[in-house]
Design an enzyme around this catalytic site. Structure first.
Site, short mmCIF file in Angstrom:
data_model
loop_
_atom_site.label_atom_id
_atom_site.label_comp_id
_atom_site.label_asym_id
_atom_site.label_seq_id
_atom_site.Cartn_x
_atom_site.Cartn_y
_atom_site.Cartn_z
N SER A 150 92.08 29.64 58.63
CA SER A 150 92.31 29.56 57.17
C SER A 150 91.08 29.99 56.38
CB SER A 150 92.73 28.14 56.77
OG SER A 150 93.96 27.79 57.35
N PRO A 151 90.47 31.14 56.73
CA PRO A 151 89.26 31.58 56.01
C PRO A 151 89.54 32.02 54.58
CG PRO A 151 90.00 33.31 57.48
CD PRO A 151 90.86 32.11 57.77
N LEU A 152 90.82 32.17 54.23
CA LEU A 152 91.20 32.55 52.87
C LEU A 152 91.81 31.37 52.12
CD1 LEU A 152 92.67 36.08 53.67
CD2 LEU A 152 90.49 35.54 52.56
N GLY A 153 91.44 30.15 52.55
CA GLY A 153 91.94 28.97 51.84
C GLY A 153 93.45 28.88 51.85
N GLY B 39 95.46 32.96 44.30
CA GLY B 39 95.37 31.95 43.25
C GLY B 39 96.66 31.18 43.07
N SER C 237 93.19 34.37 48.02
CA SER C 237 93.72 35.73 47.91
C SER C 237 94.52 35.92 46.62
CB SER C 237 94.65 36.05 49.09
OG SER C 237 93.98 35.91 50.31
N TYR D 285 103.30 26.33 67.63
CA TYR D 285 103.81 27.24 66.61
C TYR D 285 105.24 27.62 66.97
CZ TYR D 285 98.82 27.82 65.49
OH TYR D 285 97.50 27.60 65.18
N GLY E 243 95.51 31.18 51.75
CA GLY E 243 96.08 32.16 50.83
C GLY E 243 95.66 31.99 49.39
N PHE E 244 95.12 30.81 49.04
CA PHE E 244 94.79 30.56 47.64
C PHE E 244 93.65 31.45 47.16
CE2 PHE E 244 93.06 28.25 43.99
CZ PHE E 244 94.22 27.92 43.31
#
Length: 346
Positions: free
Chosen positions: A210-213, A220, A218, A63, A215-216
């Site tokens: 990446s449990p929120l895809g 869309g 969250s 990173y 950010g998607f």
């Protein structure tokens, strides 16, 4: 909200590591999701997280590269180190000309660990992952060096990231694996077929990145519209034109259920991950305190078996459009390594 939510603690794996029930992914503070964020703000965010009860911090030497570990090292000065469970990773290396390689030979493992210890300013790393599996080096060889680092007190626990079930079994036979890190969310569930059952059979904890895809789940489609040119998500198939419009329907349905339950879509999607078991620790990343506070609110969202099934139907395998990995680039996901008998030394 930070003061209202009880974070709780979980045992991650069967080797003795205990972490906060939700972690903090630190990657986006320094790399891949647009330009690096202001260092003082990110240090404030880390301290806010720890004060709130989120003490499991996740970084990696790639990173930046290296800059995120340096940032976290600064955040852990002056008494903060003792308050956290610190995870970092090795194995992915920039080889120049935009080419990335994965390394797992003993000398590299040791040099990478020494570098991380120095940048983080610590004597010992709590959880040290191989970030991706080197398909040229038998996993037993890599694990042998990691085992030595445990015996020397430089790392406490060993993890692997995005390893196949057979690689996990072979690694675990050399030295117990504490955690497997993998992408797991409402719309990324390929690990449920073989890898997660293997972890549970062997008593290995599961860390969901990446449990929120990404950010998607969250925001869309509007999340995709706002990405900078330096954001790696712009190249991901799920966010490409043609796929993103179809995937928008998933977000709309998640958002609708969230409205019925009086929570945000982020909280609902994250709550789904929390409901997968007490051996699962999601590590959502953020660079904003308000988003962090919202994320820990997910721990208060309760879902019935019927609600879980309904949510899963929104993002079933046949509904999600586009692969989770960038097309045309090596992913080293679910990789196998050669047999130990093939190893001829460094």
């Amino acid at each position: 909200m930070a003061g209202e939510t009880e974070i709780g603690r979980i045992k991650l794996g069967s080797q003795g590591l205990e972490v906060s029930a939700q972690g903090l992914g630190c990657m986006g503070m320094s790399a891949f999701y647009g330009p690096p964020k202001p260092e003082p703000d990110m240090i404030d965010l880390v301290h806010h997280a720890v004060r709130s009860g989120v003490t499991f911090l996740d970084t990696s030497d790639i990173y930046g590269p290296f800059t995120n570990e340096t940032l976290i090292g600064k955040a852990l000065r002056e008494g903060w180190r003792e308050k956290v469970e610190l995870a970092t990773k090795f194995g992915i290396r920039d080889a120049g000309n935009g080419i990335r390689e994965v390394r797992g030979e003993p000398a590299y493992v040791r040099a990478a660990c020494e570098g991380s210890l120095k940048r983080l300013g610590v004597d010992c790393i709590d959880l040290y992952y191989q970030h991706r599996i080197d398909t040229r080096v038998p996993i037993e060889v890599t694990m042998g060096e990691l085992k030595k680092l445990v015996e020397e007190g430089k790392i406490k626990y060993i993890g692997l990231s995005e390893a196949s079930a057979s690689t996990i079994r072979r690694a675990h036979a050399v030295h117990p694996i504490t955690a497997i890190q993998l992408e797991w969310s409402l719309w990324t569930r390929d690990s449920e077929k073989e890898i997660i059952p293997t972890c549970r059979e062997l008593g290995i904890g599961i860390v969901a990145y990446s449990p929120l895809g990404r950010g998607f789940l969250s925001y869309g489609p509007k999340m995709v519209e706002g990405l900078s040119e330096r954001d790696a998500r712009k190249k991901m198939p799920r966010f490409q034109s043609g796929n993103v419009e179809q995937n928008a329907g998933i977000f709309e349905r998640v958002n609708s259920m969230a409205s019925r339950k009086g929570c945000t879509p982020s909280q609902l999607a994250l709550a789904w991950v929390h409901h997968q078991g007490n051996d699962v620790c999601p590590i959502p990343g953020t660079t904003k305190i308000e988003n962090f506070n919202q994320n820990i609110g997910a721990l208060s969202v309760k879902l019935s078996p019927e609600e879980l099934a309904e949510l899963e139907s929104y993002a079933s395998e046949d509904v999600v459009k586009g692969d989770r990995k960038i097309a045309g680039t090596p992913s080293w996901v679910d990789s196998e390594t050669p047999p130990l008998s093939s190893w001829k030394g460094e």
